[in-house]
Design a protein around this motif. Structure first.
Motif, PDB file in Angstrom:
ATOM      1  N   ARG A 154      42.575  29.992  38.666  1.00 36.77           N
ATOM      2  CA  ARG A 154      41.840  31.249  38.683  1.00 36.77           C
ATOM      3  C   ARG A 154      40.386  31.023  38.264  1.00 36.77           C
ATOM      4  O   ARG A 154      39.461  31.591  38.840  1.00 36.77           O
ATOM      5  N   ALA A 155      40.194  30.176  37.267  1.00 36.54           N
ATOM      6  CA  ALA A 155      38.829  29.847  36.837  1.00 36.54           C
ATOM      7  C   ALA A 155      38.082  29.105  37.942  1.00 36.54           C
ATOM      8  O   ALA A 155      36.882  29.338  38.161  1.00 36.54           O
ATOM      9  N   LEU A 156      38.781  28.219  38.651  1.00 37.32           N
ATOM     10  CA  LEU A 156      38.162  27.493  39.755  1.00 37.32           C
ATOM     11  C   LEU A 156      37.727  28.458  40.854  1.00 37.32           C
ATOM     12  O   LEU A 156      36.625  28.326  41.403  1.00 37.32           O
ATOM     13  N   ALA A 157      38.586  29.423  41.182  1.00 40.03           N
ATOM     14  CA  ALA A 157      38.231  30.415  42.202  1.00 40.03           C
ATOM     15  C   ALA A 157      36.994  31.201  41.778  1.00 40.03           C
ATOM     16  O   ALA A 157      36.082  31.443  42.582  1.00 40.03           O
ATOM     17  N   ARG A 158      36.963  31.587  40.523  1.00 47.84           N
ATOM     18  CA  ARG A 158      35.817  32.344  39.999  1.00 47.84           C
ATOM     19  C   ARG A 158      34.544  31.508  40.060  1.00 47.84           C
ATOM     20  O   ARG A 158      33.483  31.983  40.476  1.00 47.84           O
ATOM     21  N   PHE A 159      34.638  30.245  39.645  1.00 49.14           N
ATOM     22  CA  PHE A 159      33.481  29.342  39.658  1.00 49.14           C
ATOM     23  C   PHE A 159      32.995  29.104  41.083  1.00 49.14           C
ATOM     24  O   PHE A 159      31.790  29.165  41.369  1.00 49.14           O
ATOM     25  N   THR A 160      33.935  28.819  41.987  1.00 46.90           N
ATOM     26  CA  THR A 160      33.573  28.530  43.374  1.00 46.90           C
ATOM     27  C   THR A 160      32.913  29.727  44.030  1.00 46.90           C
ATOM     28  O   THR A 160      31.934  29.592  44.776  1.00 46.90           O
ATOM     29  N   HIS A 161      33.446  30.908  43.750  1.00 45.83           N
ATOM     30  CA  HIS A 161      32.862  32.112  44.328  1.00 45.83           C
ATOM     31  C   HIS A 161      31.453  32.340  43.810  1.00 45.83           C
ATOM     32  O   HIS A 161      30.537  32.687  44.569  1.00 45.83           O
ATOM     33  N   ALA A 162      31.240  32.132  42.522  1.00 46.99           N
ATOM     34  CA  ALA A 162      29.905  32.309  41.944  1.00 46.99           C
ATOM     35  C   ALA A 162      28.919  31.295  42.522  1.00 46.99           C
ATOM     36  O   ALA A 162      27.738  31.604  42.739  1.00 46.99           O
ATOM     37  N   GLU A 163      29.400  30.096  42.792  1.00 47.17           N
ATOM     38  CA  GLU A 163      28.538  29.039  43.302  1.00 47.17           C
ATOM     39  C   GLU A 163      28.241  29.211  44.781  1.00 47.17           C
ATOM     40  O   GLU A 163      27.117  28.966  45.233  1.00 47.17           O
ATOM     41  N   SER A 164      29.240  29.639  45.553  1.00 50.31           N
ATOM     42  CA  SER A 164      29.101  29.673  47.010  1.00 50.31           C
ATOM     43  C   SER A 164      28.807  31.060  47.563  1.00 50.31           C
ATOM     44  O   SER A 164      28.358  31.193  48.696  1.00 50.31           O
ATOM     45  N   MET A 196      39.874  36.763  44.208  1.00 50.19           N
ATOM     46  CA  MET A 196      40.942  36.288  45.097  1.00 50.19           C
ATOM     47  C   MET A 196      41.391  37.441  45.981  1.00 50.19           C
ATOM     48  O   MET A 196      41.822  38.492  45.493  1.00 50.19           O
ATOM     49  N   LEU A 197      41.273  37.255  47.309  1.00 46.67           N
ATOM     50  CA  LEU A 197      41.536  38.342  48.243  1.00 46.67           C
ATOM     51  C   LEU A 197      42.635  38.057  49.262  1.00 46.67           C
ATOM     52  O   LEU A 197      43.182  38.989  49.841  1.00 46.67           O
ATOM     53  N   ALA A 198      42.941  36.783  49.509  1.00 43.51           N
ATOM     54  CA  ALA A 198      43.866  36.453  50.603  1.00 43.51           C
ATOM     55  C   ALA A 198      44.851  35.381  50.163  1.00 43.51           C
ATOM     56  O   ALA A 198      44.595  34.186  50.315  1.00 43.51           O
ATOM     57  N   PRO A 199      46.001  35.778  49.610  1.00 37.00           N
ATOM     58  CA  PRO A 199      46.992  34.797  49.156  1.00 37.00           C
ATOM     59  C   PRO A 199      48.033  34.478  50.231  1.00 37.00           C
ATOM     60  O   PRO A 199      48.564  35.376  50.893  1.00 37.00           O
ATOM     61  N   VAL A 200      48.323  33.193  50.393  1.00 34.27           N
ATOM     62  CA  VAL A 200      49.362  32.739  51.321  1.00 34.27           C
ATOM     63  C   VAL A 200      50.319  31.834  50.558  1.00 34.27           C
ATOM     64  O   VAL A 200      49.890  30.886  49.891  1.00 34.27           O
ATOM     65  N   LEU A 201      51.611  32.113  50.657  1.00 31.47           N
ATOM     66  CA  LEU A 201      52.640  31.308  50.008  1.00 31.47           C
ATOM     67  C   LEU A 201      53.429  30.591  51.096  1.00 31.47           C
ATOM     68  O   LEU A 201      54.116  31.236  51.885  1.00 31.47           O
TER      69      LEU A 201
END
Length: 201
Positions: A36-46, A72-77
């Motif tokens: 979750r932290a990675l998603a937040r970081f990546t979104h802020a960066e990109s 996080m908007l699109a989860p696929v399992l």
């Protein structure tokens, strides 16, 4: 390519990893906090409207727990396989699962999920449990075993001798094949969800 023996050793290490909790139902793996932290970081960066993620096998449920992160908007399992010892178990804590469902309903989001009918690790009981907990926001796809490519690498041939990996090892990359259609549906889901979010921030 890893041998069957090396693959089995990696599998054994994953089974006992405290970060994955392979045998514990009703609890989220600690690694999902990092994701979750990675998603937040990546979104802020990109930048962009948000993040999509696909989890497979051991990581199959992680994309669902990542829905606790607003970007996080699109989860696929894909063939979510944990917990290994409980076919109907869900690898997420009840309070987090309730929070995810509330968010899915509030934001009109959905979860895509895929499995093969005869998968001995991700069984029908797990998809039934997801559907019971997430309602109409859970969109489960079960592919027939005949759709699987069974010409697989040594590890899978020896240790996973049944249809399992929808978009990777057991994929048949030809037009009209159910696995290729599943892959294309996932890509379209990411494009649609993220472009819709961009148009409606």
């Amino acid at each position: 390519m890893a041998s069957a023996e090396k693959g089995a050793e990696a599998f054994r290490r994953a089974c006992v990893s405290a970060e994955l909790r392979a045998f514990q139902a009703k609890a989220s793996s600690p690694v999902t906090k990092w994701l979750r932290a990675l998603a937040r970081f990546t979104h802020a960066e990109s930048g962009g409207p948000g993040v999509g993620a696909i989890g497979m096998c051991f990581t199959g449920n992680f994309a669902l727990t990542m829905m606790l992160e607003p970007v996080m908007l699109a989860p696929v399992l894909s063939q979510p396989s944990l917990p290994l010892n409980d076919p109907a178990g869900l690898e997420i804590s009840p309070d987090e699962l309730a929070a995810v469902r509330a968010r899915l309903e509030r934001d009109d989001l959905s979860v895509l999920a895929y499995r093969f009918e005869g998968d001995q690790v991700c069984r029908a009981e797990r998809f039934a449990a997801y559907a019971a907990k997430l309602g109409d926001q859970f969109v489960g796809r079960t592919l027939p075993d005949t759709a699987a490519n069974m010409d697989t690498p040594p590890f899978f041939a020896q240790h996973v001798p049944f249809p399992h990996s929808v978009t990777t090892v057991n994929l048949i990359d030809s037009q009209g094949e159910p696995t290729a259609e599943a892959r294309d549906e996932i890509i379209a889901f990411f494009k649609q969800r993220l472009s819709s979010a961009a148009e409606n921030p």
